[in-house]
Structure formats: structure tokens, C-alpha cells
Design an enzyme around this catalytic site. Sequence first.
Site, PDB file in Angstrom:
ATOM      1  CB  ALA A  15      28.459 -14.167  23.962  1.00 33.40           C
ATOM      2  N   GLY A  18      28.240 -32.557  33.632  1.00 37.29           N
ATOM      3  CA  GLY A  18      28.944 -31.725  34.623  1.00 37.29           C
ATOM      4  C   GLY A  18      29.848 -30.719  33.926  1.00 37.29           C
ATOM      5  CB  ILE A  69      33.072 -40.698  27.622  1.00 43.98           C
ATOM      6  CG1 ILE A  69      32.602 -40.891  29.059  1.00 43.98           C
ATOM      7  CG2 ILE A  69      33.577 -42.006  27.023  1.00 43.98           C
ATOM      8  CD1 ILE A  69      31.411 -41.845  29.181  1.00 43.98           C
ATOM      9  CE  LYS A  82      23.824 -36.644  26.020  1.00 43.84           C
ATOM     10  NZ  LYS A  82      23.593 -36.833  27.457  1.00 43.84           N
ATOM     11  CB  VAL A 106      29.750 -26.371  29.818  1.00 44.12           C
ATOM     12  CG1 VAL A 106      30.882 -26.810  28.886  1.00 44.12           C
ATOM     13  CG2 VAL A 106      28.901 -27.578  30.234  1.00 44.12           C
TER      14      VAL A 106
HETATM   15  N1  HSE Z   1      21.165 -34.341  31.351  1.00 47.89           N
HETATM   16  C1  HSE Z   1      22.204 -35.167  30.816  1.00 47.89           C
HETATM   17  C2  HSE Z   1      22.385 -36.379  31.702  1.00 47.89           C
HETATM   18  C3  HSE Z   1      23.530 -34.498  30.693  1.00 47.89           C
HETATM   19  O1  HSE Z   1      21.690 -36.562  32.682  1.00 47.89           O
HETATM   20  O2  HSE Z   1      23.227 -37.187  31.363  1.00 47.89           O
HETATM   21  C4  HSE Z   1      23.594 -33.569  29.528  1.00 47.89           C
HETATM   22  O3  HSE Z   1      23.444 -34.245  28.327  1.00 47.89           O
END
Ligand code: HSE
Length: 442
Positions: free
Chosen positions: A49, A316, A146, A215, A20
Amino acid sequence: MSERPVRSSVRVAVLGCGSVGSQVVRLLDEHADDLAARVGAPVELVGVAVRRIDAPREVEVPDGLLTTDAHALVARDDVDVVVEVIGGIEPARSLILAALEHGASVVTANKALIAEDGSTLFEAADKAAGGEGRDLYFEAAVAGAIPILRPLRESLAGDRVTRVLGIVNGTTNFILDKMDTQGSGFAEALEEAQELGYAEADPTADVEGFDAAAKAAILASLAFHSRVTAADVHREGITEVTAADMRSARDTGRVVKLLAIAELRDGADGEAVAVRVHPAMIPRSHPLASVREAFNAVFVESEAAGQLMFYGPGAGGAPTASAVLGDLVTVARNRLAGTRGAGESAYAAREVLPMGETRTRYHVALDVDDRAGVLAAVATAFADHDVSIQTVRQEGRGADAQLVVVSHQATDAQLSATVEALRAMDIVHEVSSVMRVEGEAE
Ligand code: HSE
């Protein structure tokens, strides 16, 4: 008021230069002119960093910007915004707290940290810059590219969200999709996901639902203006999902998805939040059923807007960096305007309902004796627990039969007690599939 001088650019430090971080650095360079026009001033990268200066990376970081001293970078007086894309709890938490303490605004993609200890960070953001406050934005923490947190926080701020159903983990969606379309078992589908780079060598965080639970906590907090942490989320992963579950779902016009579900429910003291992550059967006609492979989607139900669906890549480097950059533009604009966006909204302070009290529906497939009275005995087990049956399908197989019972809504405690009672019955040879059913009329 902050004592920092007004500058002609917004100066950004990036913590982490992995998949990222390297895309954030790339987009800052490649989109520099557009970003400057959108922000109203150049956005200048002043430091990155990393753990090792000489590690191979996807992007060339300009000379002199790399440092291994992240603590010194966030403490610099000339940094306006810190972008944290290291992940994990520490040192990310200490670095974000130090950045806020030194008057920087923060953009982070760190779902685990926000879900575990968001309140500490939000309080630090409110106190930052001598009480003036600083932004703490984290759109990239949920569902990658999203846009879902800002819609919940801003676009739907005048509405009343009642339920959020999300496919927020791409790895598990990929595995379940392969199990559905190829008839493979969990282990085989996981292996394929690992070969294609969708699943980590240690897939625990994804397949056991930890990632989705973090999440779910963030989605629930924003949707219901209450503090919900990862520890509040009932969590079940997909490791126990079998080919028999997939077949049973298919036979009844459904598909299995790992869902993050946050909803408003009646609690003992008024409205409560029920929040959970588990595999569930949803109708093949449900919009979330069409979310294939490693894509994510979040389905929101609200009083005035009705049903909304947000869909796209949930992980990603570049997709996640897109969400980070979106936050960065907003935060940078706020810095130039001497203002900040909305902070934490937890005024509703709703309690979180225990899973046992959460109302849901069960799909139960049973292999039973095929003789008089068996159906009645099975129905009685449901009735004994005050669970009403919605549909029953029976298929004779010679000496025995398979029954598939789908219940109406009842509490999860009533439903799981019913399944225990069924398992103990002599006429029941095997309870071959038990799964919650979501996304249908109650
Ligand atoms: N490992 C997570 C996924 C992505 O498979 O959606 C990062 O939160």
C-alpha cells in the site's frame, strides 16, 4: 479458532514503501529462498500500500501489487501478516487494528504509536482471531537494526533488569559528537547533520527528544513489565546544550550524550519506574561514550547477567528492514505452527516516578567572585538542600574564578532547587553549565 484455511505459503502485505518499506520489499525478493527455508514455507508478498502509485521509489514493486487502498489490503482474507512501515499515529493505528480484526499478525516499526497507544494494540492482538490472538511484533521501533526488544522480552525474561541506558537517537548523537570533537555550537552541528542527511529539515522530533522519549517508553515497558507511555517520560532535548557544557564535560573527563534512561527506583508504594530522556554527562570510560556519529547503543544492567551492551545502526532503510524481517520470520513461523509469541507483559504494573523524585547527580559550573568565603557559601547552598558534594574544582581567573561542583545523588527536585538558589546569589556571576551526570558510581 481461526477459520482461515491452512496455506502452503505465508502471505504478506506491506503498508508503506518509503525508505524502510522499499528495503523490506527488496529483502523479501532477494532472500526469498533463505526466508522460505527459515520459515518453513515461502513468504509471498501479496500487496504494497502506497500513497501514490507513480511516486519514484527505491525498489521495483512487481506488477499488480501496488495499491492506494490500504484499508482494503488489510481486510483481505488471504493476508496472513501485515507489515506496517508508514509511521505516525493515523492511519497506522486504524490499519493495524483492522489487520488484527481480520485475523492477520502484525509487524510494525512504529515507535510513536506503540509508545502512545500500545495498550489498545496489544488488547486487539489478544482478542484477534476470535480470542486465539495474533502476534504484534515491533523490534524495529527501537534502535533500528539493533536487537534489543527481543533480548529484553525473551533472553532476559528470567533475570531482573534494573536499569536501561540508551543512546537511541542517531541524529542527536551525531550532533553532540560533532560538538564534542569539532568544538562547534549546536546550530552549526545541526546544519552539518542536515547537510549530510542525518537530520530532517524540521528536526524537532529528534532534537527535542520526542523520538527518544517514545523509545524510552517502549524500553521501560519491556524491561519492567509495566505500561509506560511517551507521556510518562520526562523529556529534555539537546537544543540548550552549549559549547561551554561540552568543554566543561571534557575538562572533567566526561562527554555529553542524549540518554534514554529507565530504571527501577524506590517509590512510595514499592518499586517504581523512573524514565527520562535528557542530555547527560557520562565518563569517557563508559561504554556508551564510545558510541560515535549516528550510531545507537543500549546498555542494560540486570541482577544476574550484569552489564550488557547492544550496539549498531539505529536508523536507515536497510538496517530497520533487517529488524522488520527478523520479526516477520518469527511471526510467519508462529502462523504456520498455529501459535503466537509472548504478548504484552505488564503484570508488574509499577508506578512511574515523577522526575522531581528521581535520584540523579548534577554537574554545575559557576563563575564566582574569587574571595574568602565564596566556596563556603556555595557549599552551604548545596547543604541547605540536603545535597552532598562529591567533587569541587576551582580555577582562579584573576578577579573571579570558575567552580565546577559535582554532587552525589539527590532527588532532581533538591538538585534543581540548589541551582535556583545558586543563581540568586550575588557572589555567583553566572551558572554557566548545569547537567546531570550518569553512568558513574553513586
Ligand atoms: N530519527 C531517528 C534517529 C531514527 O535519528 O535516530 C528513527 O527513529
